[in-house]
Design an enzyme around this catalytic site. Structure first.
Site, PDB file in Angstrom:
ATOM      1  N   ALA A 289       0.891  -1.106  -0.040  1.00  0.00           N
ATOM      2  CA  ALA A 289       0.011  -0.012  -0.037  1.00  0.00           C
ATOM      3  C   ALA A 289       0.944   1.071   0.227  1.00  0.00           C
ATOM      4  O   ALA A 289       2.239   1.108   0.011  1.00  0.00           O
ATOM      5  CB  ALA A 289      -0.756  -0.106   1.150  1.00  0.00           C
ATOM      6  N   LYS A 290       0.225   2.341   0.175  1.00  0.00           N
ATOM      7  CA  LYS A 290       0.795   3.642   0.035  1.00  0.00           C
ATOM      8  C   LYS A 290       2.102   3.888   0.996  1.00  0.00           C
ATOM      9  O   LYS A 290       3.157   4.408   0.739  1.00  0.00           O
ATOM     10  CB  LYS A 290      -0.118   4.822   0.194  1.00  0.00           C
ATOM     11  CG  LYS A 290      -0.924   4.993  -1.098  1.00  0.00           C
ATOM     12  CD  LYS A 290      -0.925   6.689  -1.604  1.00  0.00           C
ATOM     13  CE  LYS A 290      -1.607   7.008  -2.882  1.00  0.00           C
ATOM     14  NZ  LYS A 290      -3.134   6.555  -2.501  1.00  0.00           N
ATOM     15  N   ARG A 291       1.784   3.255   2.157  1.00  0.00           N
ATOM     16  CA  ARG A 291       2.786   3.197   3.188  1.00  0.00           C
ATOM     17  C   ARG A 291       3.911   2.621   2.916  1.00  0.00           C
ATOM     18  O   ARG A 291       5.155   2.859   3.557  1.00  0.00           O
ATOM     19  CB  ARG A 291       2.073   2.769   4.627  1.00  0.00           C
ATOM     20  CG  ARG A 291       2.088   1.332   4.731  1.00  0.00           C
ATOM     21  CD  ARG A 291       1.349   0.668   6.018  1.00  0.00           C
ATOM     22  NE  ARG A 291      -0.065   0.607   5.852  1.00  0.00           N
ATOM     23  CZ  ARG A 291      -0.607  -0.571   5.299  1.00  0.00           C
ATOM     24  NH1 ARG A 291       0.024  -1.460   4.837  1.00  0.00           N
ATOM     25  NH2 ARG A 291      -2.129  -0.480   5.229  1.00  0.00           N
TER      26      ARG A 291
END
Ligand code: GLU
Length: 323
Positions: A244-246
């Site tokens: 994911a973005k993280r």
């Protein structure tokens, strides 16, 4: 035999999607299956403008081609509606006016296999018709599938025998939302059946959808069209969570813009597919000659992006250096 690449234009294609698509593509080309590209653009609010084109360009850049499509789901609402009406007429589906909050509050079993609350059946025998539900509540009902009290068994070609206690694990699930749009489970079955899909290769985050889809095939009288399923482990971050973005920018387009060559990217993905003898760069032909599904690891791939601030550069360097 036919498979499909089915991106949802809710975001850009990331390295995890690319790996799953690559495996699907390699299998298809090795086995002589046809490939259909289907853009799953039903999830209204989550659809990102232009993400469909971006996904198409990313696939083309990688050299992953297809024989049919792209076919979009959004113009096919009429087909989904027909299936929903048939299920209602056969007593296999019913109107439901519960809000998500009410479902969460009333759910006896805390959660289904995939984390959603198991619907407690509040509206199961409540309304004689859709109109009656509308009248009683003053709002549009969603439509739920009446799940049979049965154990569903099936064999995943990659993961082996699977079992699901439909009433307990799945509960009656939504097949058309209150705004009339078909839910993923219904649309995918109607499409896979209509488009002659015999092979489904996808991430194992969707494995809990499979028993739902199997019972939909049965209820629609399409048992003979149930495809062969293969659910593949996902690419995860070093924290063990789904990419994911993280985890930084893992979009294929990001690497393209950095000037990473397609061969470098294919080498990385190829290593993630367990293809032996892959160095810094690879072609699709090489991957196709050497990929062996029987040797594919059953563990998730960990995308190790180094530490926070060093992430982008570190990752970029590793891609460039091929380490
Ligand atoms: N469109 C779905 C996704 O991107 C895949 C659906 C499927 O393969 O059944 O997650």
């Amino acid at each position: 035999m036919k498979t499909r690449l089915a991106p949802s234009p809710t975001g850009a294609l990331h390295l995890g999607n690319a790996r799953t698509f690559l495996i699907n593509w390699l299998l298809a080309r090795q086995q002589g299956w046809k490939i259909l590209l289907r853009i799953e653009d039903l999830d209204g609010p989550r659809i990102k403008l232009g993400a469909d084109q971006q996904a198409i360009e990313d696939l083309q850049w990688l050299g992953l081609d297809w024989d049919e499509g792209p076919i979009y789901q959004s113009p096919r609402q009429g087909e989904y509606r027909l299936a929903v009406e048939k299920l209602i007429a056969d007593g296999c589906a019913y109107p439901c006016v519960c809000s998500r909050k009410e479902v969460d509050r009333a759910a006896s079993a805390p959660h289904a296999e995939d984390g959603a609350a198991v619907y407690p059946g509040t509206c199961r025998n409540r309304f004689p018709s859709i109109e009656a539900a509308r009248q009683a509540c003053g709002r549009e009902p969603a439509i739920r599938f009446r799940v049979p009290d049965e154990i569903i068994t099936w064999t995943d070609e990659f993961r082996g025998p699977q079992r699901s206690d439909a009433a307990k694990d799945l509960g009656d699930f939504v097949i058309a939302k209150a705004d009339g749009v078909a839910a993923y489970q219904l649309a995918v079955v109607v499409d896979d059946a209509a488009m002659g899909i015999t092979q489904v290769v996808r991430g194992d985050d969707l494995i809990d959808s499979t028993p739902r889809q199997i019972i939909l095939y049965r209820a629609l009288g399409w048992s003979s069209r149930i495809p062969i399923y293969r659910h593949l482990p996902l690419v995860i971050g070093s924290d063990g969570r789904r990419l994911a973005k993280r985890h930084g920018d893992t979009r294929v387009s990001y690497y393209r813009r950095l000037g990473i060559s397609k061969e470098r990217m294919l080498a990385l993905l190829g290593r993630w597919c367990g293809v032996p003898g892959i160095g810094d760069s690879a072609t699709l032909d090489e991957l196709s000659n050497r990929f062996d599904m029987a040797k594919l690891s059953h563990s998730p791939i960990v995308f190790n992006n180094g530490d926070d601030s060093s992430f982008y550069e570190g990752n970029q360097m590793r891609m460039i250096n091929g380490t």
